[in-house]
Design a protein around this motif. Sequence first.
Motif, PDB file in Angstrom:
ATOM      1  N   GLU A 242       3.621   1.688 -27.736  1.00  0.00           N
ATOM      2  CA  GLU A 242       3.897   0.431 -27.935  1.00  0.00           C
ATOM      3  C   GLU A 242       2.575  -0.306 -27.883  1.00  0.00           C
ATOM      4  O   GLU A 242       2.314  -1.096 -26.936  1.00  0.00           O
ATOM      5  CB  GLU A 242       5.184  -0.417 -27.204  1.00  0.00           C
TER       6      GLU A 242
ATOM      7  N   ASP B 115      14.281   2.673 -27.300  1.00  0.00           N
ATOM      8  CA  ASP B 115      13.414   1.199 -27.411  1.00  0.00           C
ATOM      9  C   ASP B 115      12.333   1.178 -28.622  1.00  0.00           C
ATOM     10  O   ASP B 115      11.514   2.199 -28.637  1.00  0.00           O
ATOM     11  CB  ASP B 115      12.695   1.110 -25.902  1.00  0.00           C
TER      12      ASP B 115
ATOM     13  N   GLU C 222       6.476  -0.697 -31.829  1.00  0.00           N
ATOM     14  CA  GLU C 222       6.969   0.412 -30.685  1.00  0.00           C
ATOM     15  C   GLU C 222       7.897   1.293 -31.306  1.00  0.00           C
ATOM     16  O   GLU C 222       8.894   0.868 -31.966  1.00  0.00           O
ATOM     17  CB  GLU C 222       7.732  -0.465 -29.713  1.00  0.00           C
TER      18      GLU C 222
ATOM     19  N   ALA D 234       7.882   5.690 -24.960  1.00  0.00           N
ATOM     20  CA  ALA D 234       7.906   4.571 -25.816  1.00  0.00           C
ATOM     21  C   ALA D 234       6.222   4.151 -25.920  1.00  0.00           C
ATOM     22  O   ALA D 234       5.698   3.720 -24.991  1.00  0.00           O
ATOM     23  CB  ALA D 234       8.591   3.422 -25.066  1.00  0.00           C
TER      24      ALA D 234
ATOM     25  N   HIS E 297       5.721   3.251 -21.973  1.00  0.00           N
ATOM     26  CA  HIS E 297       6.197   3.867 -20.716  1.00  0.00           C
ATOM     27  C   HIS E 297       7.093   5.161 -21.206  1.00  0.00           C
ATOM     28  O   HIS E 297       7.531   5.191 -22.229  1.00  0.00           O
ATOM     29  CB  HIS E 297       7.215   2.697 -20.419  1.00  0.00           C
TER      30      HIS E 297
HETATM   31 CO    CO Z   1       9.293  -0.797 -24.566  1.00  0.00          CO
END
Ligand code: CO
Length: 268
Positions: free
Chosen positions: A221, A122, A252, A219, A185
């Motif tokens: 961000e 992501d 991110e 991730a 996350h």
């Molecule tokens: Co994300």
Amino acid sequence: MIYVGSWIRCLREINDRMIECKSARQIERMREAGKIVAGALLLAKKLAKIGVTTEFLDGELDKYVRQHNGRAIFKGYMGYPKSICTSINEEVVHGIPGPRRLNEGDILSIDVGVEYKRYVADAAVTIPIARISPEAERILTVCEEALNRVIRNIRSGTKLSEVAGWIQQYVESNGYSVIRDYTGHGIGRDMHEDPQVPNYVSESLLARDVTLLAGTTLAIEPMICEGSADTEVLDNKWTVVTKDRKLSAHFEHTIVITDEGCEVLTRE
Ligand code: CO
Ligand code: MF3
């Protein structure tokens, strides 16, 4: 919900939840997913020009992901209708692609999540559309640098609260605020795994603080604002905007922590 995969080397407990350390094999799949994400974001930078609609970008990036044997995972996630998120100016995250055309001076956050062989990566970038104001330029620079500071400093042994503190301190010392309603996350087989990665330090974070170990995939961000960090969600149930309608930026990357530092999985 606790997910316990079959390739676990170590587990770390936070309250009743776990952070999974990924195996080399799991990381390799995330690396492949990450390459597709990076390629899609590169394509987005080429295509995002004055007059282009955000639904055109959605279609082209979805096609790119499928051509590389990935699947754009946002589509269908809790009913999300499109393959990517496109958030313009005061939109923070989760903007839904549609017929809106990009204008000179807009800043466009594009967020892409890809699943490849059941693993996910992501990433997001905020893209300047043609010539943007010096104010817009500066918020992009600070947001990207906040992310890069984490990438340069994180390593096995770093605490989750240190990551949050680095971002908060850098962003606030540059006069911006940090979004509190949304966080980074853990990521892996699911797009959202433990731990939550806030971009600010709080009592509740300190209470569940944890030492991050090699093999942890996150991730990171930062989402930052010119004015107040207060947000609201538009009637379409998705698009998050700043309440004061001032600018917001978002960058991110998906990373894996190593003994020496980290590897960015969503770079080409
Ligand atoms: Co994300
Ligand atoms: N990068 C975002 C996140 O980590 C994207 C989620 S969009 C959604 O939550 F549509 F899938 F929710």
